[in-house]
Design a protein around this motif. Structure first.
Motif, PDB file in Angstrom:
ATOM      1  N   ALA A  45       6.519  -0.891  -2.568  1.00 36.54           N
ATOM      2  CA  ALA A  45       4.761  -1.029  -2.872  1.00 36.54           C
ATOM      3  C   ALA A  45       4.307  -1.573  -1.411  1.00 36.54           C
ATOM      4  N   LEU A  46       5.525  -2.870  -0.927  1.00 34.94           N
ATOM      5  CA  LEU A  46       4.209  -3.145   0.216  1.00 34.94           C
ATOM      6  C   LEU A  46       4.367  -2.297   1.249  1.00 34.94           C
ATOM      7  N   ALA A  47       4.957  -1.484   1.531  1.00 36.76           N
ATOM      8  CA  ALA A  47       5.097  -0.402   2.879  1.00 36.76           C
ATOM      9  C   ALA A  47       3.563   0.286   2.174  1.00 36.76           C
ATOM     10  N   ASP A  48       4.521   1.171   0.704  1.00 36.91           N
ATOM     11  CA  ASP A  48       3.419   2.215   0.440  1.00 36.91           C
ATOM     12  C   ASP A  48       1.947   1.779   0.967  1.00 36.91           C
ATOM     13  N   ALA A  49       1.369   0.463   0.255  1.00 34.24           N
ATOM     14  CA  ALA A  49       0.555  -0.224   0.832  1.00 34.24           C
ATOM     15  C   ALA A  49       0.113  -0.690   1.993  1.00 34.24           C
ATOM     16  N   SER A  50       1.208  -0.611   2.950  1.00 34.41           N
ATOM     17  CA  SER A  50       0.619  -0.886   4.784  1.00 34.41           C
ATOM     18  C   SER A  50      -0.417  -0.444   5.471  1.00 34.41           C
ATOM     19  N   ASP A  51      -1.260   0.763   5.175  1.00 33.75           N
ATOM     20  CA  ASP A  51      -2.352   1.291   5.775  1.00 33.75           C
ATOM     21  C   ASP A  51      -3.930   0.639   4.982  1.00 33.75           C
ATOM     22  N   SER A  52      -3.792  -0.762   4.727  1.00 31.57           N
ATOM     23  CA  SER A  52      -4.799  -1.397   4.218  1.00 31.57           C
ATOM     24  C   SER A  52      -6.252  -1.178   5.739  1.00 31.57           C
ATOM     25  N   PRO A  53      -7.203  -1.123   6.110  1.00 29.04           N
ATOM     26  CA  PRO A  53      -8.135  -1.351   7.292  1.00 29.04           C
ATOM     27  C   PRO A  53      -8.952  -1.977   6.535  1.00 29.04           C
ATOM     28  N   GLY A  54      -9.665  -2.455   4.927  1.00 31.91           N
ATOM     29  CA  GLY A  54     -10.457  -3.206   4.856  1.00 31.91           C
ATOM     30  C   GLY A  54      -9.993  -4.085   4.014  1.00 31.91           C
ATOM     31  N   TYR A  55     -11.050  -5.366   3.995  1.00 30.13           N
ATOM     32  CA  TYR A  55     -11.290  -6.077   3.401  1.00 30.13           C
ATOM     33  C   TYR A  55     -10.119  -6.398   2.081  1.00 30.13           C
ATOM     34  N   PRO A  56      -9.607  -6.998   1.120  1.00 26.95           N
ATOM     35  CA  PRO A  56      -9.197  -7.118   0.247  1.00 26.95           C
ATOM     36  C   PRO A  56     -10.693  -7.656  -1.209  1.00 26.95           C
ATOM     37  N   PRO A  57     -10.129  -7.474  -1.854  1.00 30.31           N
ATOM     38  CA  PRO A  57     -10.742  -8.374  -3.326  1.00 30.31           C
ATOM     39  C   PRO A  57     -10.180  -9.084  -2.956  1.00 30.31           C
ATOM     40  N   THR A  58     -11.275 -10.929  -3.120  1.00 30.69           N
ATOM     41  CA  THR A  58     -10.854 -12.305  -3.583  1.00 30.69           C
ATOM     42  C   THR A  58     -10.254 -12.092  -5.039  1.00 30.69           C
ATOM     43  N   TYR A  59     -10.853 -10.835  -5.321  1.00 27.06           N
ATOM     44  CA  TYR A  59     -11.048 -11.483  -7.254  1.00 27.06           C
ATOM     45  C   TYR A  59      -9.267 -10.853  -7.571  1.00 27.06           C
ATOM     46  N   GLY A  60      -8.665 -10.042  -6.518  1.00 25.83           N
ATOM     47  CA  GLY A  60      -7.695  -9.778  -6.503  1.00 25.83           C
ATOM     48  C   GLY A  60      -8.134  -8.006  -7.505  1.00 25.83           C
ATOM     49  N   THR A  61      -6.882  -7.061  -7.624  1.00 22.25           N
ATOM     50  CA  THR A  61      -7.555  -5.834  -7.920  1.00 22.25           C
ATOM     51  C   THR A  61      -6.803  -5.490  -9.090  1.00 22.25           C
ATOM     52  N   GLU A  62      -7.380  -4.638  -9.952  1.00 21.52           N
ATOM     53  CA  GLU A  62      -7.601  -4.778 -11.857  1.00 21.52           C
ATOM     54  C   GLU A  62      -6.322  -4.369 -12.024  1.00 21.52           C
ATOM     55  N   ARG A  63      -5.707  -3.854 -11.240  1.00 27.11           N
ATOM     56  CA  ARG A  63      -4.411  -3.522 -11.383  1.00 27.11           C
ATOM     57  C   ARG A  63      -3.186  -4.618 -11.188  1.00 27.11           C
ATOM     58  N   LEU A  64      -3.061  -6.005 -10.283  1.00 29.52           N
ATOM     59  CA  LEU A  64      -2.716  -6.786 -10.430  1.00 29.52           C
ATOM     60  C   LEU A  64      -2.428  -7.465 -11.171  1.00 29.52           C
ATOM     61  N   ARG A  65      -4.300  -8.186 -11.535  1.00 29.17           N
ATOM     62  CA  ARG A  65      -4.597  -8.917 -12.915  1.00 29.17           C
ATOM     63  C   ARG A  65      -4.205  -8.729 -13.856  1.00 29.17           C
ATOM     64  N   SER A  66      -4.067  -6.742 -14.102  1.00 30.38           N
ATOM     65  CA  SER A  66      -3.411  -6.662 -15.851  1.00 30.38           C
ATOM     66  C   SER A  66      -2.008  -6.686 -15.681  1.00 30.38           C
ATOM     67  N   ALA A  67      -1.605  -6.222 -14.254  1.00 31.99           N
ATOM     68  CA  ALA A  67       0.299  -7.026 -14.223  1.00 31.99           C
ATOM     69  C   ALA A  67       0.437  -8.042 -14.696  1.00 31.99           C
ATOM     70  N   ALA A  68      -0.364  -9.301 -13.815  1.00 28.55           N
ATOM     71  CA  ALA A  68       0.246 -10.630 -14.350  1.00 28.55           C
ATOM     72  C   ALA A  68      -0.277 -11.216 -16.217  1.00 28.55           C
ATOM     73  N   ALA A  69      -1.523  -9.968 -16.550  1.00 27.01           N
ATOM     74  CA  ALA A  69      -1.536 -10.901 -17.576  1.00 27.01           C
ATOM     75  C   ALA A  69      -0.662  -9.988 -18.677  1.00 27.01           C
TER      76      ALA A  69
END
Length: 359
Positions: A45-69
């Motif tokens: 998953a880290l490798a698949d997302a490695s092409d990330s040139p823009g700033y990430p959201p401070t809030y985190g992605t909804e995908r991440l927050r939903s996984a945590a919840a």
């Protein structure tokens, strides 16, 4: 200048040198750092997302927050909206900066456990507040305090706070206007006792008002090197932390967010890692006891809190002379001066070496 204590592990250098002189090499049980592989599904998953040139959201992605919840609900009986989750650049980061992020300053006391990881104390000092270590909140009387830290399972002792105790803490804090921050980084590693989250309805009565639960993937998923954690709880507090973190540039890298979401969704690797730790613990504890140490608490987490009755530094030297490095208990407060903390996070080979040396 902010007065900070010396970094405790720097004081271990002479004993580390001594332990390193053992013919079989050092067995370093002083720091709970993971040694096992990062799960393949997380690395992918880290490798698949490695092409990330823009700033990430401070809030985190909804995908991440939903996984945590989803993980909180699935594993710990906690129901909350994904909007009330905020990623952290490792949980230690929040422990160090929460008083500052909440605007707690001089003249205020931050309450922390009598035996505690040193960063709770440091976080209060960084904010200019006063750290106050106590396990008895009633001794504070009518004083209104801004923040109370609890840690269950405890680092260093492995003690689990039952739901009844946590309910009393929550009740006291709400009466005194305090935020309760619960460090739950070892919550999945209950052995003789099962820890409960501060956000569980049996503890908080179904309301997360004034409550924050701090979680880490360092131990459960071997992601200490990724700096992956999150905080969840009171919607108003989460939004307040988010606004400050936006200004401060506290951004979890996008590839780490993607890897973290996959790790939280996957329970299989956690079961495997837990089994590794259980086996190491089962080998080390009886060897330590046979060598004359008593193990106290230690019903959860990744450490054995042990004593042979001597001063903690004398105990640490005895073990260092046998090539085993441990943490003296006074790293965690004066109440730990007769104990040592022994991590079970070394490799199987190094744990076996420690067992042979203890024999």
């Amino acid at each position: 200048m902010i007065g900070l204590p010396d970094f405790p592990w720097d004081r271990l250098t002479p004993l580390k040198t001594l332990a390193g002189e053992h013919p079989g090499g050092i067995v370093d049980l002083s720091v709970g750092t993971p040694v096992d592989p990062v799960p393949a599904v997380v690395r992918q998953a880290l490798a698949d997302a490695s092409d990330s040139p823009g700033y990430p959201p401070t809030y985190g992605t909804e995908r991440l927050r939903s996984a945590a919840a989803g993980w909180l609900r699935r594993g710990h009986g906690v129901t909350l909206d994904q909007a009330n989750v905020l990623p952290l650049i490792g949980s230690k980061e929040l422990v160090a900066w929460l008083p500052t992020l909440l605007g707690i300053g001089p003249g205020r006391r931050v309450i922390l456990p009598e035996l505690a990881y040193p960063t709770y104390d440091v976080g209060a000092r960084l904010a200019g507040a006063e750290p106050y270590a106590t396990d008895g909140l009633t001794a504070l009387g009518p004083e209104r305090v801004p923040l109370v830290w609890v840690n269950s399972p405890s680092n260093p002792t492995g003690r689990v706070l039952p739901a009844e105790h946590l309910r009393k803490v929550v009740s006291w804090a709400r009466e005194h206007g305090a935020v309760v921050a619960s460090d739950e980084c070892y919550i999945e590693l209950g052995w003789e006792e099962q820890p409960v989250s501060i956000l569980h309805p049996d503890v908080c009565g179904g309301s997360h008002e004034g409550l924050l639960a701090v979680h880490s993937l360092s131990k459960r998923s071997n992601l200490a090197g990724y700096r992956a954690g999150f905080v969840a709880g009171d919607p108003a507090l989460i939004q307040r932390l988010l606004e400050v973190r936006k200004h401060a540039g506290m951004l979890m890298p996008a590839p780490v967010q993607a890897a973290m979401a996959v790790a939280l969704d996957d329970d299989a690797h956690v079961i495997e890692q837990r089994a590794r730790y259980a086996a190491r613990r089962a080998a080390l504890r009886p060897a330590l006891e046979a060598a004359g140490w008593r193990v106290d608490h230690s019903t959860a987490g990744l450490y054995l809190w042990a004593s042979n009755g001597m001063d903690c530094w004398k105990q640490a030297r005895i073990l260092a002379e046998n090539g085993i490095l441990v943490a003296p208990g006074d790293f965690y407060g004066k109440a730990g001066s007769a104990h040592i903390r022994i991590a079970v996070t070394a490799s199987d080979e190094r744990i076996s070496a420690a067992v042979r040396r203890l024999q």
